[in-house]
Enzyme design. Structure first.
Site, PDB file in Angstrom:
ATOM      1  N   ASN A 287       0.875  -1.175   0.000  1.00 43.18           N
ATOM      2  CA  ASN A 287       0.000   0.000   0.000  1.00 43.18           C
ATOM      3  C   ASN A 287       0.910   1.223   0.000  1.00 43.18           C
ATOM      4  OD1 ASN A 287      -1.819   2.039   0.486  1.00 43.18           O
ATOM      5  ND2 ASN A 287      -2.258   1.434   2.609  1.00 43.18           N
TER       6      ASN A 287
ATOM      7  N   LYS B 153       0.257   4.251  -0.441  1.00 41.69           N
ATOM      8  CA  LYS B 153      -0.345   5.501   0.065  1.00 41.69           C
ATOM      9  C   LYS B 153      -0.011   6.638  -0.905  1.00 41.69           C
ATOM     10  CE  LYS B 153      -0.110   3.460   4.586  1.00 41.69           C
ATOM     11  NZ  LYS B 153      -0.066   3.589   6.030  1.00 41.69           N
TER      12      LYS B 153
ATOM     13  N   HIS C  95      -9.461   1.201   5.000  1.00 45.00           N
ATOM     14  CA  HIS C  95      -8.188   1.494   5.670  1.00 45.00           C
ATOM     15  C   HIS C  95      -8.438   2.513   6.789  1.00 45.00           C
ATOM     16  CE1 HIS C  95      -4.130   2.817   6.469  1.00 45.00           C
ATOM     17  NE2 HIS C  95      -3.712   1.714   5.873  1.00 45.00           N
TER      18      HIS C  95
ATOM     19  N   GLU D  80      -6.821   4.981   7.741  1.00 46.05           N
ATOM     20  CA  GLU D  80      -6.602   6.387   7.350  1.00 46.05           C
ATOM     21  C   GLU D  80      -7.836   6.943   6.651  1.00 46.05           C
ATOM     22  OE1 GLU D  80      -2.835   5.792   5.325  1.00 46.05           O
ATOM     23  OE2 GLU D  80      -1.959   5.283   7.261  1.00 46.05           O
TER      24      GLU D  80
ATOM     25  N   GLU E 153      -5.293  -4.670  10.714  1.00 42.38           N
ATOM     26  CA  GLU E 153      -4.266  -3.642  10.884  1.00 42.38           C
ATOM     27  C   GLU E 153      -4.540  -2.847  12.159  1.00 42.38           C
ATOM     28  OE1 GLU E 153      -2.374  -2.551   6.865  1.00 42.38           O
ATOM     29  OE2 GLU E 153      -4.129  -1.290   7.109  1.00 42.38           O
TER      30      GLU E 153
ATOM     31  N   GLY F 131       2.474   2.541  10.690  1.00 42.66           N
ATOM     32  CA  GLY F 131       3.431   3.633  10.509  1.00 42.66           C
ATOM     33  C   GLY F 131       4.153   4.048  11.776  1.00 42.66           C
TER      34      GLY F 131
ATOM     35  N   SER G  94       3.419  -1.843  10.438  1.00 47.25           N
ATOM     36  CA  SER G  94       4.868  -1.948  10.671  1.00 47.25           C
ATOM     37  C   SER G  94       5.407  -3.352  10.404  1.00 47.25           C
ATOM     38  CB  SER G  94       5.235  -1.466  12.080  1.00 47.25           C
ATOM     39  OG  SER G  94       4.890  -0.101  12.224  1.00 47.25           O
TER      40      SER G  94
HETATM   41  P1  PGA Z   1       2.858   0.464   7.615  1.00 47.61           P
HETATM   42  O1  PGA Z   1       1.393   0.680   6.969  1.00 47.61           O
HETATM   43  O2  PGA Z   1       3.361  -0.859   7.081  1.00 47.61           O
HETATM   44  O3  PGA Z   1       3.673   1.628   7.144  1.00 47.61           O
HETATM   45  O4  PGA Z   1       2.673   0.431   9.093  1.00 47.61           O
HETATM   46  C1  PGA Z   1       0.523  -0.384   6.780  1.00 47.61           C
HETATM   47  C2  PGA Z   1      -0.760   0.111   6.193  1.00 47.61           C
HETATM   48  O5  PGA Z   1      -1.195   1.223   6.521  1.00 47.61           O
HETATM   49  O6  PGA Z   1      -1.402  -0.602   5.387  1.00 47.61           O
END
Ligand code: PGA
Length: 256
Positions: free
Chosen positions: A9, A11, A99, A101, A172, A178, A218
């Site tokens: 992903n 982003k 997601h 976000e 997640e 992140g 992460s």
């Molecule tokens: P990350 O993000 O691996 O940077 O923690 C995962 C995601 O948001 O799908």
């Protein structure tokens, strides 16, 4: 046999030139994938066409194109939005829905996500459906109920065939996205087993065994192997570590 999936992903990152380079390098250097392995590149909308061409030119059917969002409507006066038919025209087969976000920063409700799910299924697309609890819910020990509600609010109106043929779940935990704080292998396995149990109770045990459940938050080159070694972890949805071939390739190799 359920699929093992590693989805990147990206982003809102990478130029088209950087992205093209990345995908070329990854496909050329990827380890031999098993029949049930899939690698998905979830790119920004503006990159889809270019990345689709690269994937096509390599001729490996196990690399797929994904989008990070989609509107619930097919067409109309929705300034700035992208419809499922537009994505299909670009060669997209997977779409990330729910997601955290999108839920948190863009206020997407369970009900809106449910509509998107229906629209995508009607268009015969694959859905990477994200769920996961914030830190305060984890600290209160209420993560199982929280995630179960996210699934039931946006997915459990589907019939068994729709679930089985179109849904991949990505767990997640928000506190791990992140942040560099990864769920422990036990925390990941416990939640994945819980999700599979809920699928079994809501549908049946065969469906629960057939649905892929990915871990995200992460996940990186160092911890992917341990996370994916869990019985109920069928791959990962990868953010930061998907932006470089050095970190993404070991995660692909960690698929079992
Ligand atoms: P990350 O993000 O691996 O940077 O923690 C995962 C995601 O948001 O799908």
């Amino acid at each position: 046999m359920r699929k093992n999936i590693v989805a990147g992903n990206w982003k809102m990152n990478l130029s088209i030139a950087e992205a093209s380079n990345l995908v070329e390098t990854i496909i050329d250097a990827a380890p031999a994938l098993r029949e049930n392995h899939v690698v998905v590149f979830c790119t920004p909308f503006t990159h889809l066409q270019t990345i689709a061409k690269i994937i096509d030119s390599k001729g490996h059917s196990q690399f797929a194109l994904g989008a990070q969002n989609c509107n619930d409507q097919i067409a109309g006066a929705f300034t700035g939005e992208i419809s499922v038919n537009m994505l299909k025209e670009m060669g997209v087969t997977y779409v990330i829905i729910g997601h955290s976000e999108r839920r948190q920063l863009f206020g997407e409700s369970s009900d809106f996500l449910k509509k998107k799910v229906d629209t995508l299924i009607a268009a015969n697309m694959q859905i990477l459906f994200c769920c996961g609890e914030p830190l305060e819910i984890r600290n209160a020990g209420e993560q199982n109920q929280y995630v179960q509600k996210q699934l039931s609010d946006s997915l459990f109106h589907l019939d068994a065939a729709q679930m089985k043929n179109h849904i991949t779940i990505a767990y997640e935990p928000i506190w791990a996205i992140g942040t560099g704080v990864t769920a422990s292998t036990q925390q990941a396995q416990d939640m994945h087993a819980h999700i599979r149990h809920v699928l079994s109770e809501t549908y049946d045990s065969q469906l629960a065994a057939d649905i892929s459940i990915l871990y995200g938050g992460s996940c990186n080159a160092q911890n992917a192997e341990d996370l994916f070694a869990n019985e109920d972890v069928d791959g990962g949805l990868i953010g930061g570590a998907a932006l470089k071939s050095e970190t993404f390739l070991p995660i692909i190799s960690a698929m079992h």
